[in-house]
Each structure stands twice: as C-alpha cells, then as structure tokens.
Scaffold this motif. Structure first.
Motif, PDB file in Angstrom:
ATOM      1  N   ARG B   2      31.708  31.789  33.443  1.00 34.68           N
ATOM      2  CA  ARG B   2      32.768  32.804  33.314  1.00 34.68           C
ATOM      3  C   ARG B   2      33.820  32.653  34.407  1.00 34.68           C
ATOM      4  O   ARG B   2      33.500  32.421  35.560  1.00 34.68           O
ATOM      5  CB  ARG B   2      32.127  34.194  33.397  1.00 34.68           C
ATOM      6  CG  ARG B   2      33.123  35.339  33.269  1.00 34.68           C
ATOM      7  CD  ARG B   2      32.423  36.642  32.956  1.00 34.68           C
ATOM      8  NE  ARG B   2      32.080  36.740  31.541  1.00 34.68           N
ATOM      9  CZ  ARG B   2      32.828  37.372  30.631  1.00 34.68           C
ATOM     10  NH1 ARG B   2      33.953  37.952  30.986  1.00 34.68           N
ATOM     11  NH2 ARG B   2      32.473  37.411  29.377  1.00 34.68           N
ATOM     12  N   ALA B   3      35.075  32.738  34.003  1.00 33.61           N
ATOM     13  CA  ALA B   3      36.169  32.796  34.982  1.00 33.61           C
ATOM     14  C   ALA B   3      36.382  34.270  35.296  1.00 33.61           C
ATOM     15  O   ALA B   3      36.668  35.059  34.402  1.00 33.61           O
ATOM     16  CB  ALA B   3      37.429  32.168  34.399  1.00 33.61           C
ATOM     17  N   TYR B   4      36.221  34.626  36.543  1.00 38.08           N
ATOM     18  CA  TYR B   4      36.247  36.040  36.928  1.00 38.08           C
ATOM     19  C   TYR B   4      37.483  36.343  37.769  1.00 38.08           C
ATOM     20  O   TYR B   4      37.632  35.819  38.864  1.00 38.08           O
ATOM     21  CB  TYR B   4      34.963  36.364  37.698  1.00 38.08           C
ATOM     22  CG  TYR B   4      34.845  37.807  38.126  1.00 38.08           C
ATOM     23  CD1 TYR B   4      34.377  38.781  37.248  1.00 38.08           C
ATOM     24  CD2 TYR B   4      35.206  38.212  39.415  1.00 38.08           C
ATOM     25  CE1 TYR B   4      34.268  40.113  37.635  1.00 38.08           C
ATOM     26  CE2 TYR B   4      35.104  39.534  39.806  1.00 38.08           C
ATOM     27  CZ  TYR B   4      34.639  40.475  38.917  1.00 38.08           C
ATOM     28  OH  TYR B   4      34.534  41.782  39.299  1.00 38.08           O
ATOM     29  N   PHE B   5      38.372  37.175  37.227  1.00 36.12           N
ATOM     30  CA  PHE B   5      39.623  37.510  37.932  1.00 36.12           C
ATOM     31  C   PHE B   5      39.701  39.017  38.200  1.00 36.12           C
ATOM     32  O   PHE B   5      40.719  39.637  37.932  1.00 36.12           O
ATOM     33  CB  PHE B   5      40.831  37.074  37.109  1.00 36.12           C
ATOM     34  CG  PHE B   5      40.961  35.581  36.934  1.00 36.12           C
ATOM     35  CD1 PHE B   5      41.363  34.777  37.985  1.00 36.12           C
ATOM     36  CD2 PHE B   5      40.669  34.987  35.714  1.00 36.12           C
ATOM     37  CE1 PHE B   5      41.494  33.403  37.827  1.00 36.12           C
ATOM     38  CE2 PHE B   5      40.789  33.616  35.545  1.00 36.12           C
ATOM     39  CZ  PHE B   5      41.201  32.821  36.603  1.00 36.12           C
ATOM     40  N   ASP B   6      38.612  39.594  38.679  1.00 34.55           N
ATOM     41  CA  ASP B   6      38.631  41.032  38.959  1.00 34.55           C
ATOM     42  C   ASP B   6      38.048  41.304  40.347  1.00 34.55           C
ATOM     43  O   ASP B   6      37.332  42.279  40.554  1.00 34.55           O
ATOM     44  CB  ASP B   6      37.856  41.784  37.869  1.00 34.55           C
ATOM     45  CG  ASP B   6      38.323  43.220  37.717  1.00 34.55           C
ATOM     46  OD1 ASP B   6      39.347  43.588  38.331  1.00 34.55           O
ATOM     47  OD2 ASP B   6      37.659  43.981  36.996  1.00 34.55           O
ATOM     48  N   HIS B   7      38.380  40.429  41.286  1.00 32.86           N
ATOM     49  CA  HIS B   7      37.806  40.543  42.626  1.00 32.86           C
ATOM     50  C   HIS B   7      38.347  41.714  43.427  1.00 32.86           C
ATOM     51  O   HIS B   7      37.771  42.063  44.449  1.00 32.86           O
ATOM     52  CB  HIS B   7      38.029  39.245  43.409  1.00 32.86           C
ATOM     53  CG  HIS B   7      37.126  38.132  42.966  1.00 32.86           C
ATOM     54  ND1 HIS B   7      37.521  37.189  42.054  1.00 32.86           N
ATOM     55  CD2 HIS B   7      35.854  37.837  43.276  1.00 32.86           C
ATOM     56  CE1 HIS B   7      36.530  36.338  41.848  1.00 32.86           C
ATOM     57  NE2 HIS B   7      35.507  36.710  42.575  1.00 32.86           N
ATOM     58  N   CYS B   8      39.463  42.289  43.002  1.00 33.55           N
ATOM     59  CA  CYS B   8      39.930  43.469  43.724  1.00 33.55           C
ATOM     60  C   CYS B   8      39.270  44.728  43.181  1.00 33.55           C
ATOM     61  O   CYS B   8      39.609  45.841  43.563  1.00 33.55           O
ATOM     62  CB  CYS B   8      41.448  43.570  43.706  1.00 33.55           C
ATOM     63  SG  CYS B   8      42.146  42.533  45.010  1.00 33.55           S
ATOM     64  N   ARG B   9      38.304  44.548  42.281  1.00 34.23           N
ATOM     65  CA  ARG B   9      37.436  45.638  41.872  1.00 34.23           C
ATOM     66  C   ARG B   9      36.051  45.416  42.493  1.00 34.23           C
ATOM     67  O   ARG B   9      35.493  46.309  43.102  1.00 34.23           O
ATOM     68  CB  ARG B   9      37.320  45.689  40.351  1.00 34.23           C
ATOM     69  CG  ARG B   9      36.708  46.976  39.841  1.00 34.23           C
ATOM     70  CD  ARG B   9      36.416  46.866  38.372  1.00 34.23           C
ATOM     71  NE  ARG B   9      37.622  46.834  37.557  1.00 34.23           N
ATOM     72  CZ  ARG B   9      38.241  47.921  37.127  1.00 34.23           C
ATOM     73  NH1 ARG B   9      37.781  49.101  37.430  1.00 34.23           N
ATOM     74  NH2 ARG B   9      39.309  47.838  36.373  1.00 34.23           N
ATOM     75  N   SER B  10      35.543  44.195  42.338  1.00 34.43           N
ATOM     76  CA  SER B  10      34.232  43.893  42.913  1.00 34.43           C
ATOM     77  C   SER B  10      34.007  42.391  42.995  1.00 34.43           C
ATOM     78  O   SER B  10      34.497  41.642  42.150  1.00 34.43           O
ATOM     79  CB  SER B  10      33.138  44.519  42.048  1.00 34.43           C
ATOM     80  OG  SER B  10      31.928  44.503  42.757  1.00 34.43           O
ATOM     81  N   ASP B 320      34.980  34.305  27.772  1.00 36.52           N
ATOM     82  CA  ASP B 320      34.294  34.307  29.076  1.00 36.52           C
ATOM     83  C   ASP B 320      35.273  34.345  30.256  1.00 36.52           C
ATOM     84  O   ASP B 320      35.120  33.617  31.237  1.00 36.52           O
ATOM     85  CB  ASP B 320      33.363  33.092  29.224  1.00 36.52           C
ATOM     86  CG  ASP B 320      32.061  33.306  28.484  1.00 36.52           C
ATOM     87  OD1 ASP B 320      31.696  34.480  28.257  1.00 36.52           O
ATOM     88  OD2 ASP B 320      31.414  32.306  28.124  1.00 36.52           O
ATOM     89  N   ILE B 321      36.299  35.171  30.125  1.00 41.27           N
ATOM     90  CA  ILE B 321      37.262  35.352  31.218  1.00 41.27           C
ATOM     91  C   ILE B 321      37.414  36.852  31.472  1.00 41.27           C
ATOM     92  O   ILE B 321      37.658  37.613  30.536  1.00 41.27           O
ATOM     93  CB  ILE B 321      38.635  34.735  30.860  1.00 41.27           C
ATOM     94  CG1 ILE B 321      38.495  33.225  30.615  1.00 41.27           C
ATOM     95  CG2 ILE B 321      39.667  35.010  31.970  1.00 41.27           C
ATOM     96  CD1 ILE B 321      39.717  32.566  30.020  1.00 41.27           C
ATOM     97  N   THR B 322      37.218  37.266  32.714  1.00 39.32           N
ATOM     98  CA  THR B 322      37.343  38.689  33.052  1.00 39.32           C
ATOM     99  C   THR B 322      38.674  38.958  33.746  1.00 39.32           C
ATOM    100  O   THR B 322      38.992  38.317  34.751  1.00 39.32           O
ATOM    101  CB  THR B 322      36.209  39.126  34.000  1.00 39.32           C
ATOM    102  OG1 THR B 322      34.968  38.953  33.328  1.00 39.32           O
ATOM    103  CG2 THR B 322      36.350  40.606  34.390  1.00 39.32           C
ATOM    104  N   VAL B 323      39.445  39.912  33.185  1.00 40.43           N
ATOM    105  CA  VAL B 323      40.664  40.396  33.844  1.00 40.43           C
ATOM    106  C   VAL B 323      40.621  41.920  33.789  1.00 40.43           C
ATOM    107  O   VAL B 323      39.688  42.508  33.260  1.00 40.43           O
ATOM    108  CB  VAL B 323      41.955  39.879  33.151  1.00 40.43           C
ATOM    109  CG1 VAL B 323      42.030  38.370  33.197  1.00 40.43           C
ATOM    110  CG2 VAL B 323      42.060  40.405  31.729  1.00 40.43           C
TER     111      VAL B 323
END
Lengths: 212, 394
Positions: B2-10, B320-323
């Motif tokens: 998974r490509a995860y682009f929500d690091h300013c949440r967690s 499989d990409i989180t935004v």
C-alpha cells in the motif's frame, strides 16, 4: 463511526449502470447543491408514459454514484406512476444497506428521479397546480435525513411547526444547539423547500432540545 | 504494498521506539510519584523525554508535560489559560479561521457557551494569517493567541516569530500558544520557547506512539484546569503518566533529529515531484495552499476540478493507496473542509480536495504508484460528472 461500504455498493460504484447523458431527453433534472457536496443529473426518454431509457450523471461520493445506479435500474421500464412511488428506502434495501450517514445520498437519487418526472409532467401540461401549504412543506421535509439515525426529521418528530404566509415559510425544529449536524440539517431544509412553488423566504428556527 | 499518504494523521511506530517502550510495560511498569527505587526509576525515564523536548523547544525540562492525546493537550493549553483568567470577565481569544478541530471546535464551543469572545483571523490565498488583522484584533481583554505553526490541511507555514513580535509589541500580557504537531519533523528549527508561552506537539505523526502529546508550559505561566484530581505527579496533566508512551515519544524525537535536514530535503523533492507530475498528467488540477518554501515539505493538497473527493479517495483505496479528502461526504458531520473554504470560498474546491501527507520514509515508488492510476480515475469520474465540460465526456 464506521462507514464501511458493502460489496454491492462498491460494485455499483465501480461499474455504475445507466451512467451518461441522453441527447435531446424528454425530461431532465439536476438536484443537490454545491454546499451539501453531492449533485445528481437525471435524463429520461419517455414513451407512452413509460420510462424507456434513463441515464444519470453524478458529482458525489461512492454511495451517491451507487444509489443513482440502483435507482435508475429500478425506474427503467416502469410507468411514470410506478417510478414516482419508488422510495429511497427501497434503493437502500436493494443495495444491501448503506451506512446511516449515507442515507441522504439515496434520498437525493430518488429526488432526482422525481424532479425529472415532474419536469416531464410540467412540459406536457399535466402537473397539477401545487399551492404552497404546510402539508406541501412537510412532504419535502420527509426527504431531510438526520444522519446519525438515518431517518427523516418528520418521522423523528423533530419538526415542531410549519407556517406559511404570503410565500414566507417558517419552520421550527428541535435539535440540541450543539448538535454537530444542525447546520447541515438547516441547509438541507432550505435547499429542499426553496424548490417549492411560490416560496419567497424561508426561516428555520431551532427551538433547542432540553439543553442550555 | 500500500502507498500510504496520510502521515499527517498517523504514522507507523518505529520498531526502535517500540523496543524502547516495551520494558516500561512488562518489567518497569512503575508509576513515578514516590521516592522509592521504583518511583524514581520511572520519574527518571520521564525526565529523559522531558530533556529531549526541552532541548528542541529551547525551554527547561520541568516545563515539559505529557498529555494523553493531541486533543487533550490543546484543551489543557486553551482551557487552562482561561481557567486562570480573572473571574467575572469574558476573556478574548484570538485564533485563525483554518485551525484543526482540536482547537477550532473547542473555541467554538466555549464561544457558544458565552465563556469567551473569539476572533478568527482571516487568511490569504496561501493560507497565511492576516498580520494586520492580528495587530488590530488584540485589545485589553485579549488573554490568548492560539494557532498551529503549520496548517494540517494545506501545509502553510505561518511566520510565528513575526507573529509573536506583533502580539508582544501590542500587549505583552497576551499568552501565545503554538501547536507544533504538523511542524515536528518538517521544520528544521523549532526552538520557539522565547516566542511562545505554551507549545503542544503530538508525536504520532513522526513514528511515535499515539497516546502521548507534549505540552510545554513556560515557568510562571498560569494554567489552571480543566482536569483536576490525582495531581501528585503533575498539576497541569493530572493522573498517572503513561510512562511507556512518554519513553517512546522521547525516542521518536531523538530518531527524528538524526539527519533531519536530509529528511526534509527528501520530502521536499517528493512533494514537488508529486505536484509537478500530477499537474502535468491531469488537466485542471488546482494546488490548494502555497508553493515552495511557504509550504510544509510533507504536504500536497490538490483539487481535480469537477470531481468529488471521496470518490477519488475510494478509487485510490481500491488501488491500495491511502489519501485524505476535504469532502463533506467523507466528513462524519457532512461539512466541507473549512480551511479550503476560508482560503478560497469555493465549495467545489473544498469537496474535491485530496490531501496527501508523508514522512521521510515515503518513497518515490509510492509516488509512482499514485501517478500511474490518478489520470484514469479522474477521467472516469469527470466522464460521469454533471459539472464537467463536454471535452471530458468523449
């Protein structure tokens, strides 16, 4: 709050039925508003009062697209009278359920269908003159959903008063003053009621609900 | 993967952080409030983390407290200052129109209850606070200015040193609270102790544990409440301190500082590439927030015109990409993102906003994965959108 979609919703989202535009349609309608976020356009081809073809366009979330897909499926081939009686609950049921916070999407899809049919009846001179009345306003408020419970605000007995005078509509509702959905509900009431004939002004007052 | 682009949440917790935390649950599970061996050992562990934060902010170790969440820390910061305000007055609080819910919802509620008067400072198209409005809004009743140094949604970096100067020149009594949650690990210099009175900063957005947020309160600053009882260890944050999480926070902070400048440089490159290539691939893409050095290195926020954000988010999720999105449809209270609305006054822009945030562990491969699918997703959604021009319908 979990907002998980079931596989059928996802399937209709990925591969929506009846999506697109009908050139030179017999009737059409665009419902929803930029403030609320989702909008649906419905196009109809009608023959002998039967919906021969129906297409939709959607600016909205997955459940908006999925409910438009299922509602257009339900309406296709039906008579206008049958199509007018389709309820948003049927669309939710047909989709195998939606998160309650998303019920308003299915209401919008059904409203889009009704608005398009009314457009046809108006064009063919068959729309009975509707006079602005508290009952007519109440009818619209059945389409305003309180997201946490997924039920309309009339059935939930949250509408306390409807007054109509010279095109001025006053609606009193009962929610706690810090209800996080209050603004959304007020916006939605105004949006729905403003479409009624003869409405010049809408005032929505929250009476509160046993709070400070 | 998974490509995860929500690091300013967690973010994920770094393995080295977990290793550091583990014994403080299983072997050294002690509470710090006694003079015994167990009590003082736990207290020393907390002191190590206090020192790490004090060094970063430029303050003293015993000015550092640990709250059990970001929301609780901001509540103590804001309500604590008000708890110390003169009784019988309605204090004036200044914040911005683009704050995160942990500040915004709190001041709105206090305002509704009639407990405070609030000024929500306007921002410009870059999300920068109107300094003139700030200067004018400070009056004799103003007790607090509270804002995030880096905006959570569009990554605008506020000129906090200049802001502090304006506030102190106008009324030196006014307390200043900066939330550094989205600045941690994104800005090279956070030694702001001489520019602020209270600082909050969560650690979960830079590979630390979720249940802990640092709360720095300058010595002599009056903070009273809102939480009382069990104040043996800390008067400001009552209750038994969460020693393992506090230890983890200290470790995560230490790891963050290793090669921070290279980390920031890496994120900047990813950010600029993501913006540049997405805009080249997808016509009518709008960048929300500023360009270049005014923007957090780990924030990209885009709106693809005529397309609603939750649909984009869901399609990306299936790849499989989180935004994250600013759409009302994705908000549990069905409200469009207030930051984008405050900046542009445009509902469609807010509903369509896609926020992508990363850390230094984000890779070019993750960006590749996004770039590969986004043109097709937007094209598909534009094709069915009643707002899109004919050119997208072919």
């Amino acid at each position: 709050m979990s907002i998980k979609y079931n596989p059928k919703v996802i399937e209709h989202f990925k591969n929506p039925h009846n999506q697109g535009v009908i050139e030179n349609p017999d009737a059409e309608a665009l419902v929803g508003s930029p403030a609320c976020g989702d909008q649906i356009a419905i196009y109809l081809k009608i023959n002998n009062d039967v919906i021969e073809d129906i297409k939709f366009e959607s600016y909205g979330c997955a459940s908006n697209i999925a409910t438009a897909s299922i509602v257009t499926d339900l309406a296709k081939g039906k008579t206008l009278e049958e199509a007018l009686s389709i309820k948003w609950t049927e669309a939710v049921q047909e989709l195998g359920g939606l998160p309650p916070v998303k019920y308003h999407c299915s209401v919008l899809a059904v409203d889009g269908l009704r608005a398009a049919i009314k457009d046809y009846l108006r064009k063919t001179g068959r729309l009975p003159e509707e006079e602005l009345s508290p009952d007519l306003v109440r009818e619209e408020l059945y389409h305003v959903i309180y997201p946490p419970q997924g039920l309309d605000i009339v059935s939930l007995k949250r509408v306390k008063y409807i007054g109509v005078e010279d095109g001025k509509v006053r609606i009193e509702i009962s929610f706690t003053h810090d209800d996080p959905y209050l603004q959304e509900i007020i916006d939605e009431i105004k949006e729905k009621v403003s479409d009624l004939p003869g409405v010049k002004d809408i005032e929505v007052v929250n009476q509160g609900r046993g709070d400070y | 993967m998974r490509a995860y682009f929500d690091h300013c949440r967690s973010t994920y917790v770094d393995k080295r952080v977990i290793d550091e935390m583990m014994p403080w649950w299983t072997e050294k599970y002690w509470a710090p409030s006694s003079f015994t061996y167990t009590g003082t050992t736990a207290a020393e562990a907390i002191e190590n983390s206090q020192m790490a934060y004090a060094k970063l902010f430029g303050g003293k170790p015993d000015e550092v407290h640990f709250a059990p969440s970001h929301a609780v820390a901001n509540n103590i910061a804001i309500q604590g200052v008000l708890g110390n305000a003169q009784e019988g007055t309605v204090p004036h609080v200044i914040t911005t129109s683009i704050e995160h819910g942990t500040t915004m919802d709190l001041v709105k509620q206090l305002e509704k209850l009639g407990k405070i008067r609030v000024t929500y400072l306007p921002v410009d198209k870059n999300g920068l606070v109107d300094l003139d409005a700030l200067q004018k809004s400070i009056d004799k009743d103003t007790v607090l200015v509270s804002m995030a140094a880096v905006n959570y949604m569009v990554g605008t970096i506020q000129p906090v040193k200049e802001i502090s100067k304006i506030i102190r020149e106008k009324n030196p009594e006014v307390l200043i609270h900066y939330d550094l949650t989205w600045a941690l690990g994104r800005l090279p210099d956070l030694a702001l102790a001489s520019y602020a009175d209270i600082i909050t900063a969560s650690i979960e957005r830079i590979h630390g544990p979720k249940g802990v947020t640092a709360l720095w309160v300058k010595k002599g600053v009056g903070v009273k409440g809102p939480i009382y009882g069990s104040q043996a260890y800390s008067r400001i944050v009552p209750g038994t301190p969460d020693v393992p999480s506090i230890v983890g926070a200290g470790k995560a902070l230490q790891l963050m500082q290793e090669g921070l400048e290279e980390k920031i440089e890496h994120m900047k490159q990813l950010r600029d590439r993501l913006i540049r290539e997405t805009m080249a691939l997808v016509p009518e893409t709008l960048l929300n927030g500023p360009e270049g050095d005014l923007r957090s290195p780990s924030n990209v926020c885009l709106t693809f015109r005529y397309v609603e954000g939750e649909s984009v988010e869901m399609y990306l999720d299936m790849e499989d990409i989180t935004v994250d999105t600013g759409s009302a449809c994705a908000n549990p209270f069905l409200e469009a993102n207030h930051v984008i609305l405050a900046m542009y006054g445009d509902y469609e822009r807010a509903h369509g906003a896609i926020r992508m945030t990363f850390t230094w562990t984000t890779t070019d491969e993750e960006v590749d994965k996004f770039l590969e699918v986004i043109p097709g997703i937007v094209a598909k959604l534009r094709k069915i959108s009643p707002l899109a021009p004919k050119v997208y319908k072919e």
